[in-house]
Design a protein around this motif. Structure first.
Motif, PDB file in Angstrom:
ATOM      1  N   SER B   7       0.823  -1.201   0.000  1.00 47.22           N
ATOM      2  CA  SER B   7       0.000   0.000   0.000  1.00 47.22           C
ATOM      3  C   SER B   7       0.866   1.265   0.000  1.00 47.22           C
ATOM      4  CB  SER B   7      -0.956  -0.066   1.193  1.00 47.22           C
ATOM      5  OG  SER B   7      -0.941   1.088   1.945  1.00 47.22           O
ATOM      6  N   GLN B   8       1.995   1.213   0.735  1.00 41.96           N
ATOM      7  CA  GLN B   8       2.890   2.375   0.754  1.00 41.96           C
ATOM      8  C   GLN B   8       3.583   2.569  -0.597  1.00 41.96           C
ATOM      9  OE1 GLN B   8       2.888   4.647   2.807  1.00 41.96           O
ATOM     10  NE2 GLN B   8       2.843   4.006   4.934  1.00 41.96           N
ATOM     11  N   ASN B  11       1.169   4.113  -2.986  1.00 43.97           N
ATOM     12  CA  ASN B  11       0.997   5.523  -2.636  1.00 43.97           C
ATOM     13  C   ASN B  11       2.208   6.347  -3.060  1.00 43.97           C
ATOM     14  OD1 ASN B  11      -0.556   7.592  -1.243  1.00 43.97           O
ATOM     15  ND2 ASN B  11       1.140   7.594   0.211  1.00 43.97           N
ATOM     16  N   LEU B  15       2.435   9.500  -5.698  1.00 46.73           N
ATOM     17  CA  LEU B  15       3.057  10.757  -5.296  1.00 46.73           C
ATOM     18  C   LEU B  15       4.230  11.081  -6.216  1.00 46.73           C
ATOM     19  CD1 LEU B  15       3.053  12.971  -3.136  1.00 46.73           C
ATOM     20  CD2 LEU B  15       4.685  11.593  -1.852  1.00 46.73           C
ATOM     21  N   LEU B 135      -5.236   2.066  -1.055  1.00 43.13           N
ATOM     22  CA  LEU B 135      -6.186   3.166  -1.000  1.00 43.13           C
ATOM     23  C   LEU B 135      -5.631   4.277  -1.873  1.00 43.13           C
ATOM     24  CD1 LEU B 135      -7.981   4.689   2.035  1.00 43.13           C
ATOM     25  CD2 LEU B 135      -6.779   6.169   0.451  1.00 43.13           C
ATOM     26  N   THR B 137      -6.774   7.956  -3.831  1.00 41.60           N
ATOM     27  CA  THR B 137      -7.855   8.919  -4.014  1.00 41.60           C
ATOM     28  C   THR B 137      -8.027   9.186  -5.501  1.00 41.60           C
ATOM     29  OG1 THR B 137      -6.502  10.895  -3.936  1.00 41.60           O
ATOM     30  CG2 THR B 137      -7.211   9.981  -1.836  1.00 41.60           C
ATOM     31  N   ARG B 140      -5.737  11.858  -6.928  1.00 41.44           N
ATOM     32  CA  ARG B 140      -4.345  11.454  -7.175  1.00 41.44           C
ATOM     33  C   ARG B 140      -4.242  10.615  -8.450  1.00 41.44           C
ATOM     34  NH1 ARG B 140      -0.846  12.084  -2.048  1.00 41.44           N
ATOM     35  NH2 ARG B 140      -2.264  13.392  -0.882  1.00 41.44           N
ATOM     36  N   ALA B 251       7.950   7.092   0.741  1.00 44.92           N
ATOM     37  CA  ALA B 251       6.817   6.389   1.349  1.00 44.92           C
ATOM     38  C   ALA B 251       7.286   5.238   2.234  1.00 44.92           C
ATOM     39  CB  ALA B 251       5.882   5.869   0.266  1.00 44.92           C
TER      40      ALA B 251
END
Lengths: 435, 289
Positions: B7-8, B11, B15, B135, B137, B140, B251
């Motif tokens: 998940s990291q 993410n 980013l 997760l 958004t 993003r 992350a």
């Protein structure tokens, strides 16, 4: 001045010259010289004025202000200064029947803050100084206050040392220190749950919050399910928010300064966490909320003052009215703290025996500033202002453009408990040097 | 734990795309003009402020004009200041663009105030998607898609249009390009404007994610410089790979060593520079040797 004389010389040049007149430039130069001479004479008169006033024994009193004009603290500095200026205006820019001059210098870092304070004291002969948007510069100014024996009030510093282990006879502090704001907030959060996740910024303020809050949590049998330290000025909290999501706490306890707090709230809402797990921070400024959208605002926060609190005094209402008229929005807590600090200082200066540092300090130790929240005064042995603290919760449905907060509690309930809330001599650890 | 790492990483990758967009404009200006543009962060912030001003005045659709306005500012800056710096000592361009950055930030503060301005993604792009441990958004994801689209367009522009070819030729050998009858000053103005346009686009896309304050300039410019250094000056592929790497490394640092998360990208940069001083995809360029 420059524009003025340019205009004048242009006019005289056109008046006096015809196209074939050989002396044209000479004339215009003469006209210019005449205007410049007049301007110089005028300037000299202005320069001479203070001497004239001095002769009448009405030398103005200089008040020093050290607030950020650049960098991350600019906004806080500006808003505090707005409050300071409004308080002076209300007092007719006078104290002890003399005119008061406000001298505002920058405080970009602790070293420069010290240099500028030195300048205020030695060159400008400021009788007292208000300064510091943050604890770092405030602590630096405090040592200059001691060395130069200048009364100094820190309106906006939260670090406990300022009136604790680093206290001194010339330093006073208005904002409640971190441990007090934590004690005030903790009961509301413990009522929600006892599994907390900490997210604090990696500097004194954040660490102080983590220390104070984890003590309070442990005392009431709670557990820390996660604790992360974030770099100051973090631009993206998404990875930290994923960790919060993973640890499933009852409460997210934040120790983030203004800008970071806004960014966090924005991204917390973006990731759908708003309304899932409550967040809280012992101190928040109105500007921090106003810089995010209404739909991202959530949480429990402490503030010294709020413009829509019930039962405000007539002075406070007048302040709100004048401030709103002047700046187009209600006064944020920082504007209030500038206003309140200045009123406190002016009152102490007026009540002091003389304008000497020692006399103003003595007067500050006894000045009473009670307002809508109850009594307010500097405790003589550590120079911390004792005043009630208010805890707020962001409204569920925000309808007003500026008023986003509901009052949850005013701490302590009984003003007789003020002294205990702010800590005993032993807890504070302030040993005041001789004045 | 494996789920959390996954998940990291996801993410961090998302980013990373924002970082790529930030870095690519800087890389273009550096690669084509040999100017180390310290004002890149200020132009980025300007993109965010223009977007807010346009959306409050004319509604959401108008925000696409924000990067163009930043490009216009870029033209002005190039003609007045940057033009005088070509071929001079790099230190000079550093100082001038640093001063420009301070100037633009101060002007931003003067016009829009020192406090943050609220700005959220449009209704259609708010919300988030959950797939197991992931997760992400919606906004993003949109940034990711927009970045990819911009990169593809840029690549096509540079390789398949005459203008792109002239840009690259002019930056490699200005004298020869001039001899071939190319109006080089205008080409260079265009290159700087392109860099500014990309900074503005990054500012526009980042505004709903970050807090829009005059200070966002400084916070944004450091990762951009690190990415350009890791990827290699002037290299597209380098900027993309380095941007994603920095995103993921940051992350993962948050997951395992949160205190060091801000240092992680610098450690990565130091390691890359030790092994390959010209960056991952850095070419041997005559002008930098």
């Amino acid at each position: 001045m420059t524009e003025q004389h340019n205009q004048d010389s242009d006019l005289s040049a056109t008046d006096a010259s015809t196209p074939d007149e050989p002396q044209r430039s000479g004339l215009s130069r003469r006209a210019w010289l005449a205007t410049a001479g007049k301007a110089l004479a005028g300037g000299a008169a202005v320069l001479a004025a203070p001497a004239f006033v001095r002769a009448q024994g009405e030398q103005p009193l200089n008040l020093g202000l050290l607030m950020a004009k650049q960098g991350v603290w600019t906004e806080q500095g500006e808003v505090i200064a707005n409050g300071v200026k409004l308080a002076l205006d209300q007092a007719g820019n006078q104290a002890r029947g003399r005119r008061v001059n406000l001298l505002w210098y920058d405080e970009p870092n602790p070293q420069s803050a010290q240099q500028n304070m030195q300048k205020l004291v030695e060159q400008d002969k400021a009788i007292a100084v208000i300064g510091g948007t943050n604890s770092g510069t405030s602590l630096a100014m405090s040592s200059v206050a001691m060395r130069t024996k200048t009364p100094y009030i820190a309106p906006n510093a939260a670090a406990r040392e300022l009136t604790g282990s680093s206290c001194n006879p010339y330093t006073f502090r208005v904002l409640s220190p971190t441990p007090v704001t934590c004690r005030a907030l903790a009961p509301s959060l413990l009522a929600i749950g006892k599994k907390w996740h900490f997210l604090v910024a990696n500097y004194a303020y954040g660490q102080d919050i983590q220390r104070s809050m984890s003590d309070l949590l442990k005392q009431s049998g709670g557990t820390i399910v996660g604790a992360d330290v974030t770099p100051l000025n973090t631009t993206d909290f998404s990875s930290f928010i994923l960790k919060i999501r993973q640890s499933k706490p009852d409460v997210v306890l934040l120790g983030l300064p203004g800008g970071d707090l806004s960014t966090f709230l924005k991204q917390y809402a973006e990731m759908g966490m708003k309304g899932q797990i409550p967040v809280a921070c012992p101190i928040i400024g109105d500007s921090d909320l106003w810089s995010i959208n209404v739909d991202a605002a959530t949480g429990y926060y402490g503030k010294p003052w709020h413009f829509s609190s019930p039962g405000l005094s007539p002075e406070e209402l007048a302040f709100i009215k004048q401030y709103t008229a002047k700046y187009g929005k209600p006064p944020a807590d920082k504007a209030w703290i500038g206003w309140f600090t200045t009123r406190t200082l002016l009152k102490a200066v007026n009540e002091a025996k003389s304008t000497s540092g020692a006399d103003i300090v003595q007067s500050l130790e006894t000045v009473q500033m009670g307002d809508s929240s109850g009594p307010a005064y500097f405790r003589p042995w550590d120079h911390q202002m004792l005043r009630r603290w208010t805890v707020f919760k962001v409204k569920n449905h925000i309808t007003d453009k500026w008023d986003w907060l509901n009052q949850v509690s005013v701490v302590p309930q009984n003003t007789a408990d003020l002294d205990r809330l702010y800590g005993t001599r032993q807890e504070i650890g302030c040993t005041m040097a001789a004045r | 734990m494996a789920e959390m790492v996954l998940s990291q990483v996801a993410n961090g990758l998302v980013l990373g795309f924002l970082y790529v967009l930030l870095a690519i404009g800087l890389s273009i200006i550096c690669g084509l003009l040999g100017i180390v543009n310290f004002a890149h962060g200020a132009l980025f912030a300007l993109g965010a402020y223009f977007a807010i001003a346009l959306s409050t005045q004319f509604g959401w659709g108008a925000v696409v004009l924000a990067p163009l306005l930043v490009a216009a500012v870029g033209v002005l800056i190039e003609v007045v200041f940057i033009r005088r710096l070509y071929g001079k000592e790099p230190l000079l361009s550093l100082i001038v663009t640093f001063a420009l950055s301070l100037l633009i930030t101060a002007l931003t503060r003067l016009i829009w105030g020192a406090g943050g301005l609220p700005f959220s993604p449009p209704e259609a792009l708010s919300g988030f998607l959950v797939y197991g441990p992931l997760l992400i958004t919606k906004y993003r994801l949109f940034v990711l898609a927009a970045t990819v689209a911009i990169l593809v367009a840029l690549w096509a522009f540079m390789n398949y249009t005459p203008y792109g070819r002239i840009l690259r030729a002019g930056s490699r050998d200005p004298e020869m390009a001039g001899l071939l009858g190319i109006n080089l000053p205008r080409v260079l103005t265009g290159a700087f404007a392109l860099g500014a346009l990309l900074a503005g686009a990054a500012g526009l896309l980042a505004a709903p994610l970050l807090t829009v304050t005059p200070g966002m300039a400084t916070a944004a410019v450091m990762p951009a410089f690190v990415i350009v250094t890791i990827g290699g000056l002037g290299s597209f592929a380098g900027a993309v790979v380095a941007g994603l790497l920095v995103g993921v490394v940051t992350a993962l640092a948050v997951q395992f060593f949160p205190e060091g998360s801000s240092v992680a990208m610098y450690v990565l940069m130091a390691l890359v520079l030790l092994v390959r001083p010209r960056g991952l995809f850095g070419e041997r360029w005559e002008r930098f040797e």
